[in-house]
Design an enzyme around this catalytic site. Structure first.
Site, PDB file in Angstrom:
ATOM      1  N   ASP A 299      47.718  32.766  42.220  1.00  0.00           N
ATOM      2  CA  ASP A 299      48.271  33.622  43.264  1.00  0.00           C
ATOM      3  C   ASP A 299      48.238  35.048  42.738  1.00  0.00           C
ATOM      4  O   ASP A 299      47.977  35.295  41.557  1.00  0.00           O
ATOM      5  CB  ASP A 299      49.709  33.188  43.588  1.00  0.00           C
ATOM      6  CG  ASP A 299      50.293  33.866  44.828  1.00  0.00           C
ATOM      7  OD1 ASP A 299      49.516  34.415  45.644  1.00  0.00           O
ATOM      8  OD2 ASP A 299      51.522  33.851  44.988  1.00  0.00           O
ATOM      9  N   HIS A 300      48.495  35.990  43.619  1.00  0.00           N
ATOM     10  CA  HIS A 300      48.751  37.370  43.224  1.00  0.00           C
ATOM     11  C   HIS A 300      50.245  37.636  43.328  1.00  0.00           C
ATOM     12  O   HIS A 300      50.855  37.356  44.360  1.00  0.00           O
ATOM     13  CB  HIS A 300      47.994  38.350  44.126  1.00  0.00           C
ATOM     14  CG  HIS A 300      46.518  38.323  43.942  1.00  0.00           C
ATOM     15  ND1 HIS A 300      45.630  38.398  44.998  1.00  0.00           N
ATOM     16  CD2 HIS A 300      45.748  38.225  42.826  1.00  0.00           C
ATOM     17  CE1 HIS A 300      44.394  38.355  44.545  1.00  0.00           C
ATOM     18  NE2 HIS A 300      44.440  38.245  43.228  1.00  0.00           N
ATOM     19  N   PHE A 473      51.331  36.320  48.732  1.00  0.00           N
ATOM     20  CA  PHE A 473      50.923  35.283  49.694  1.00  0.00           C
ATOM     21  C   PHE A 473      49.425  34.979  49.594  1.00  0.00           C
ATOM     22  O   PHE A 473      48.746  34.858  50.606  1.00  0.00           O
ATOM     23  CB  PHE A 473      51.297  35.681  51.125  1.00  0.00           C
ATOM     24  CG  PHE A 473      52.775  35.913  51.323  1.00  0.00           C
ATOM     25  CD1 PHE A 473      53.643  34.845  51.500  1.00  0.00           C
ATOM     26  CD2 PHE A 473      53.296  37.197  51.318  1.00  0.00           C
ATOM     27  CE1 PHE A 473      55.003  35.051  51.674  1.00  0.00           C
ATOM     28  CE2 PHE A 473      54.654  37.419  51.489  1.00  0.00           C
ATOM     29  CZ  PHE A 473      55.514  36.342  51.673  1.00  0.00           C
ATOM     30  N   HIS A 474      48.942  34.806  48.355  1.00  0.00           N
ATOM     31  CA  HIS A 474      47.527  34.520  48.133  1.00  0.00           C
ATOM     32  C   HIS A 474      47.324  33.254  47.294  1.00  0.00           C
ATOM     33  O   HIS A 474      46.565  33.272  46.321  1.00  0.00           O
ATOM     34  CB  HIS A 474      46.850  35.708  47.431  1.00  0.00           C
ATOM     35  CG  HIS A 474      46.875  36.973  48.212  1.00  0.00           C
ATOM     36  ND1 HIS A 474      46.681  38.217  47.625  1.00  0.00           N
ATOM     37  CD2 HIS A 474      47.066  37.214  49.528  1.00  0.00           C
ATOM     38  CE1 HIS A 474      46.767  39.156  48.556  1.00  0.00           C
ATOM     39  NE2 HIS A 474      47.000  38.569  49.713  1.00  0.00           N
ATOM     40  N   PRO A 475      47.942  32.121  47.638  1.00  0.00           N
ATOM     41  CA  PRO A 475      47.706  30.908  46.852  1.00  0.00           C
ATOM     42  C   PRO A 475      46.257  30.454  46.987  1.00  0.00           C
ATOM     43  O   PRO A 475      45.650  30.572  48.053  1.00  0.00           O
ATOM     44  CB  PRO A 475      48.675  29.891  47.458  1.00  0.00           C
ATOM     45  CG  PRO A 475      48.906  30.367  48.851  1.00  0.00           C
ATOM     46  CD  PRO A 475      48.843  31.868  48.777  1.00  0.00           C
TER      47      PRO A 475
END
EC number: 1.1.99.1
Length: 566
Positions: A299-300, A473-475
């Site tokens: 993620d980020h 919100f970058h899984p």
């Protein structure tokens, strides 16, 4: 129990699933069932259609799965938010609408992995272009006739955007006129998935609007995939739930899992595909012991560096309820005004060390001081930089908790587990402060609100990150492509060791890309759609792109204000 048969069954109508549904049904003799656990894309719901309302879908469960992590051991044991989209459009229905493709070297790096040689940037670029219609017209890097509307920021929207870009340049970093073009590195305008009429350009709008009228596509909403069915080692169908009713659909050709980096490994594990020991804990019959399913989760992580604004030019008044009806009415009638923008109209990518081969830090600039999900708004005029590292070496996992499809899985990103994470976040805070103190922001910059000017030492900065950093919100990457022992799918998304089953979404990325993930996910689906259809891949686009090759990350000699000495 009802039973139907189709050529393809797609589990998940998100950024990838809608692409596949649209492209596969271009062949009139192919039948497709598209299953979506959420509801329709309600076009009159301002919460999902108005770009400026992007925080609203995250505040409830109608459009958001609202996952939560396990206590994160390096983040003060916080249970952290993990929002994912629910409904036609998936996360493209609730995301921040930033259209960022990633760096060219992300894909060139993928292509160095065994079996992924055809995932270079020049192989991927034609599919980025195929998906896109850019409002300022096509060029060597951008498309002009694709399903996704992309709007480029124009001068004069808010003086803070131009001031923040100018400040980045004054600090010695490059200026770029296109973060998705020749050079990602630097500061410049942000592209956004917004239509010319000021509406969110989700994949439901862009792709499904053209496909849903086709007789060979059936879309079923409120349909929660329970298990993939197998005939030996071949996927043969899907059982799904609509309320209390259970249904079964059979696939003549393939089952395509497009449920995202959390739900795709969850569905595979529930179906008997995953780490054998995990499955046996829940008495799930093992179809295939595939150890990488749910592993390699990435993620980020980002933080908000916030400042008081000395001039009344921020979006602070727009947060007041008495100003919102006018904003909403202008947007609804004309598709213009503050409601028609996500207000992430400027940003950038930098390297914090000269030996970083491509940018390791991303910026989103926002002319208001508030959390991404709409919480913790600062009660004054303010602005902020969302800043975070791009390729954390930390790895997490998604693990099934139960056989019940309604139960959320156990999610652990394992944020900030490595020393490099801490170095990059300290570097990011200090670099941001250097940018913010440049002359371009003198007339606007007031006091630093978060983390606060007194937060200076490594120990103090680390405490701020542990307490305040949040997901971007970058899984991704939990069913990665490749051929090593932890790979789940091959270069075409086919699950190793099984027939008739693919995973196509952000979970198959081997390594997370530099930037937001919606555009890369759409590209991945476009590229694999051609493979599924047996079509010749689009020809590589031979265009130049920037490579630092060891050049200084920052031209300190040209910085208007030199770094502070601590």
């Amino acid at each position: 129990m009802t039973t139907r048969e189709y050529d393809y069954i797609i589990c998940g109508a998100g950024s990838a699933g809608n692409v596949l549904a649209t492209r596969l049904t271009e062949d009139p003799d192919v039948t497709v069932l598209l299953l979506e656990a959420g509801g329709p894309d309600y076009r009159f719901d301002f919460r999902t259609q108005m770009p400026a309302a992007l925080a609203y879908p995250l505040q409830g469960r109608r459009y958001n799965w609202a996952y939560e992590t396990d206590p994160e051991p390096h983040m003060d044991n916080r249970r952290m938010e993990c929002g994912r989209g629910k409904g036609l459009g998936g996360s493209s229905l609730i995301n921040g609408m930033c259209y960022i493709r990633g760096n060219a070297l992300d894909y060139d790096n993928w292509s160095t992995h065994k079996g992924l040689e055809n995932w270079t940037y020049l192989d991927c670029l034609p599919y980025f272009k195929k998906a896109e219609t850019r409002d300022v017209g096509p060029n060597d890097y951008h498309g002009g006739s694709g399903p996704v509307s992309v709007t480029t920021s124009k001068p004069g929207v808010n003086p803070l955007f131009e001031a923040m870009v100018d400040a980045g340049v004054q600090a010695g970093y490059p200026r770029t006129d296109d973060l998705n073009g020749y050079q990602q590195e630097g500061f410049g305008p942000m592209d956004r998935t917004v239509t010319p009429k000021g509406r969110r350009a989700s994949t439901a709008r862009g792709y499904l609007d053209q496909a849903k009228v086709r007789p060979n596509l059936e879309i079923v909403t409120h349909a929660l995939a329970d298990r993939i069915l197998f005939d030996g080692k071949r996927a043969s169908g899907v059982t799904y739930l609509r309320g209390s009713e259970r249904a079964t659909a059979h696939a003549r050709r393939e089952v395509l899992v497009c449920s995202g980096a959390i739900a795709s490994p969850q569905l595979l594990q529930r179906s008997g595909v995953g780490p054998g020991a995990w499955l046996k804990e829940l008495d799930i019959p093992v179809v295939l012991d595939l150890p990488g399913v749910g592993q390699n989760l990435q993620d980020h992580l980002e933080m908000y560096i916030q400042y008081e604004c000395k001039e009344p030019v921020s979006l602070y008044p727009a947060l007041k309820w008495w100003n919102q009806p006018k904003i909403g009415l202008e947007w609804m009638l004309n598709g213009t005004g503050l409601g028609a923008s996500n207000h992430f109209e400027a940003g950038g990518f930098i390297r914090t060390r000269d030996d970083d081969p491509w940018p390791n830090i991303q910026y989103h600039f926002l002319p208001v001081a508030i959390n991404y999900n709409g919480s913790n708004a600062i009660e004054m005029h303010g602005f902020q930089a969302h800043v975070g590292s791009m390729r954390s070496p930390s790895r997490g996992r998604v693990k099934l908790r139960s056989r019940d499809p309604n139960d959320h899985p156990s999610i652990l990103f394992n944020y900030m587990a490595e020393a490099l994470d801490w170095r990059e976040f300290r570097d990011a805070i200090r670099a941001t402060r250097e940018i913010m103190r440049q002359p371009a922001l003198d007339r606007y910059r007031g006091r630093e609100l978060n983390p606060g000017a007194d937060c200076k030492s490594d120990k103090e900065l680390d405490a701020f990150v542990r307490a305040r950093a949040e997901t971007a919100f970058h899984p991704s990457c939990s069913c990665k492509m490749g051929y090593d022992d932890m790979a789940v799918v091959d270069e075409e998304g086919r699950v190793h060791g099984l027939d008739g089953l693919r995973v196509v979404d952000a979970s198959i990325m081997p390594i997370i890309t530099t930037g937001n993930l919606n555009a890369p996910t759409i590209m991945i689906a476009e590229k694999i759609a051609d493979k599924i259809r047996g079509r010749t891949p689009l020809a590589r686009v031979d265009v130049p792109y920037f490579v630092a090759n060891g050049a200084p990350a920052r031209n300190v000699a040209k910085a208007v204000r030199q770094p502070e000495t601590v």
